[in-house]
Design a protein around this motif. Sequence first.
Motif, short mmCIF file in Angstrom:
data_model
loop_
_atom_site.label_atom_id
_atom_site.label_comp_id
_atom_site.label_asym_id
_atom_site.label_seq_id
_atom_site.Cartn_x
_atom_site.Cartn_y
_atom_site.Cartn_z
N ALA A 43 19.13 16.65 -11.08
CA ALA A 43 19.87 16.25 -9.78
C ALA A 43 20.42 17.12 -9.19
N GLY A 44 20.66 18.28 -9.79
CA GLY A 44 21.50 19.43 -8.94
C GLY A 44 23.20 19.13 -9.36
N LEU A 45 23.37 18.38 -10.33
CA LEU A 45 24.76 18.08 -10.45
C LEU A 45 25.20 18.96 -11.80
N LYS A 46 26.43 19.35 -11.64
CA LYS A 46 26.97 20.10 -12.73
C LYS A 46 27.85 19.28 -13.53
N MET A 47 27.45 19.44 -15.19
CA MET A 47 28.17 18.58 -16.07
C MET A 47 29.95 18.86 -15.87
N PRO A 48 30.44 17.96 -15.87
CA PRO A 48 32.11 18.12 -15.86
C PRO A 48 32.52 18.64 -17.24
N GLU A 49 31.82 18.07 -18.33
CA GLU A 49 32.16 18.10 -19.70
C GLU A 49 31.59 19.04 -20.60
N SER A 53 32.79 10.89 -17.46
CA SER A 53 33.62 9.58 -16.66
C SER A 53 32.62 8.81 -15.90
N ASP A 54 32.90 7.42 -16.00
CA ASP A 54 32.08 6.70 -15.35
C ASP A 54 31.53 6.86 -13.94
N SER A 55 32.54 7.54 -13.25
CA SER A 55 32.44 8.13 -11.82
C SER A 55 31.19 8.93 -11.83
N PHE A 56 31.25 9.94 -12.70
CA PHE A 56 30.14 10.73 -12.91
C PHE A 56 28.82 10.20 -13.00
N LYS A 57 28.80 9.19 -14.14
CA LYS A 57 27.52 8.80 -14.38
C LYS A 57 26.86 7.88 -13.31
N GLN A 58 27.72 7.20 -12.67
CA GLN A 58 27.41 6.36 -11.39
C GLN A 58 26.85 7.00 -10.42
N ASP A 59 27.38 8.31 -10.15
CA ASP A 59 26.73 9.15 -9.07
C ASP A 59 25.66 9.81 -9.67
N LEU A 60 25.48 10.02 -10.81
CA LEU A 60 24.10 10.65 -11.18
C LEU A 60 22.95 9.44 -11.02
N LEU A 61 23.23 8.30 -11.56
CA LEU A 61 22.33 7.29 -11.29
C LEU A 61 22.12 6.80 -10.09
N ASN A 62 22.79 7.06 -9.25
CA ASN A 62 22.46 6.91 -7.69
C ASN A 62 21.72 7.75 -7.20
N ARG A 63 21.64 9.07 -7.71
CA ARG A 63 20.84 10.34 -7.21
C ARG A 63 19.57 10.43 -7.85
N VAL A 64 19.46 9.71 -9.04
CA VAL A 64 17.82 9.87 -9.63
C VAL A 64 17.14 8.73 -9.44
N ASP A 65 15.78 8.75 -9.68
CA ASP A 65 15.04 7.60 -9.58
C ASP A 65 14.18 7.24 -10.85
N VAL A 66 14.47 6.09 -11.26
CA VAL A 66 14.23 5.75 -12.67
C VAL A 66 12.48 5.89 -12.57
N VAL A 67 11.85 5.38 -11.31
CA VAL A 67 10.42 5.48 -11.14
C VAL A 67 9.89 6.93 -11.76
N ASP A 68 10.42 7.84 -10.98
CA ASP A 68 10.08 9.32 -11.32
C ASP A 68 10.38 9.60 -12.60
N ILE A 69 11.66 9.31 -13.31
CA ILE A 69 11.89 9.75 -14.72
C ILE A 69 10.88 9.09 -15.53
N VAL A 70 10.61 7.81 -15.54
CA VAL A 70 9.47 7.17 -16.23
C VAL A 70 8.25 7.45 -16.04
N GLY A 71 7.89 7.91 -14.81
CA GLY A 71 6.65 8.18 -14.19
C GLY A 71 6.13 9.52 -14.97
N ARG A 72 6.99 10.32 -15.47
CA ARG A 72 6.75 11.69 -16.14
C ARG A 72 6.13 11.67 -17.36
N SER A 73 6.33 10.37 -17.92
CA SER A 73 5.91 10.04 -19.32
C SER A 73 4.92 8.86 -19.33
N VAL A 74 4.99 8.21 -18.46
CA VAL A 74 4.15 6.95 -18.37
C VAL A 74 3.26 6.90 -17.13
#
Length: 623
Positions: free
Chosen positions: A90-96, A3-24
Amino acid sequence: MISDSFKQDLLNRVDVVDIVGRSVQLKKAGANFSGLCPFHGEKTPSFTVSPSKQFYHCFGCGAHGNAISFLMEYQGLGYVDAVRELAQGAGLKMPEFQRERSFAGARGGEGVSGASGASGAGAAADEGPDLYALMERAMRYYRDQLKQSPRAIDYLKGRGLTGQIAARFGIGYAPAGWQNLQAVFPEYSEAAIKEVGLVIDNEAGKRYDRFRDRIMFPIHSQRGMVIGFGGRILGAESNEEGKATGPKYLNSPETPLFEKGRELYGFSQARNPIRSAGRAVVVEGYMDVVALAQAGVDYAVATLGTATSAVHVQKLFRQTDEVVFCFDGDRAGRKAAWHALEVCLPVLADNKTVRFLFLPAEHDPDSFVRERGQEAFEHELQRATPLSGFLLDHLRSDLDLDTPEGRSRLVHEAKPLLTRIAAPALQIQLGHQLAELAQMATQELARITGLRLSAERNFGRSFGRGDARRGAPPPARRGLEAKLERRLLRGLVAQPDRASSLAGLMNANTQEPGSPAGRAITALTQQVLQQPGMSASFLLDVFQGSEHEKPIADAYAELLELRMDDAQLEADFQSDLAAMRSALKTARIEQLKSIASEAMSAEEKIELVRLISEQAQRRDSSA
């Protein structure tokens, strides 16, 4: 699927700087972070990550996206797995895709959750078995079966393949029989086996193997994980009644691991050769890819039983500046090529090249390279038709350009294609070629198509609906409106809730769509109004693979480059909004004036008087 609502909630909880910074390795650069781009080789950092916009962009190769797309591109994850990995962090459980029961029986001996190379996706105890490990086990079984089947080995040898190339691509054999995989997976009835597409349940509830008596081609993700299979029938497959059945080629269905529209067969093997060769070749079949690799053309990939998608093209453009589509020269091959051309238009850039190679009717890439060899095939690649030539040749193929009607039809057919081209210089060049073919002055073609084909590029009128009676706006105003559209889009992606301010502007405009930026504003505004509260980082996820992705990404890149604060952005947006309202009113006056008086309705005459009066009042107030 998710669902779009799950994905949007997920993107609001994660930090792209942190995600990218693990590899770059990122360094602070003002309000943003910068580093060396992980998607192409460079010595000077051109890769920027914005914590406020939750977006990354490379000013060198054009790579862009949010946290989800970074995991997909950098780690080679499928979309579902990228979402799952972020959700776990992010500590979220996948609904799918939650399993109703465990798959303990499949873990015996090898231990599915501990299989080599598997990601954490699906490995947690509360999420059931590791789906990657199931696919890896199936691949090993098929490869073992190939060694035990002289008939299958003879078939591959007859196609010119060596054991080395078969091993490189993991080719195997699914033997005849309805439940052979039961020996591989003791818990054959478990849901996960069906979930990854290895088995089918018929209407009576009886389970049987999907692939039977087929040469098996494992499909790998970008990082080399088995995510699906393609099977080429070896014999005359029959059902339980003895009747012949089964297609020549059979692919895995869509699964949590495998999405046909995103994956390319052979991509994991061809990724480095593509970079070395400076080009990618797209063919139609597994055997084409394998046969070309056998002959030394190891930079070929194939679509997976589906038409070419924008995601396919963008994935290849991440690796190289040149993509050659090689299809059969028959009607079906040309139809597939034309679809590929249409898909490419919105993702083109002036530093990217797309060409089309049509082999002789008696050949496909497999048979051609086996008969004539690598050198002859690569010679044909050099002679491949550029996108511009294929486009114009296709449009005029059924037209009589010796007649005014034929030339008019040519312009009519070309107009929507030209307006979709995202490469500005190429769009202008094609416009000039079209004008010559149509025996029209460039200015006349520009007026009819809404394109600006002189010194400045024009994207045409962009919001709302068309009016066949309208006249073309003056070139200076067309350039102004194109600039305003790009600026308004920039303000909109920075703060999506500004869509409500643009809704009235869209409804008030009567001009036909034309500009990529304008069309993106229309689509984005409609999406945000239907889904209030949409975050900026979610926009690219919604429009990924569509014609709107590039103008939206360009707007993000401009935001990163300008480094404007929120107050400046708001001031600019309001100023641009007022300027566009004024420009549209002026354009509407000119449109109404271009209509003959006797053809105007009473409502249009009243509207014209009102607009002229308002225009005069604005001039008086500003004097």
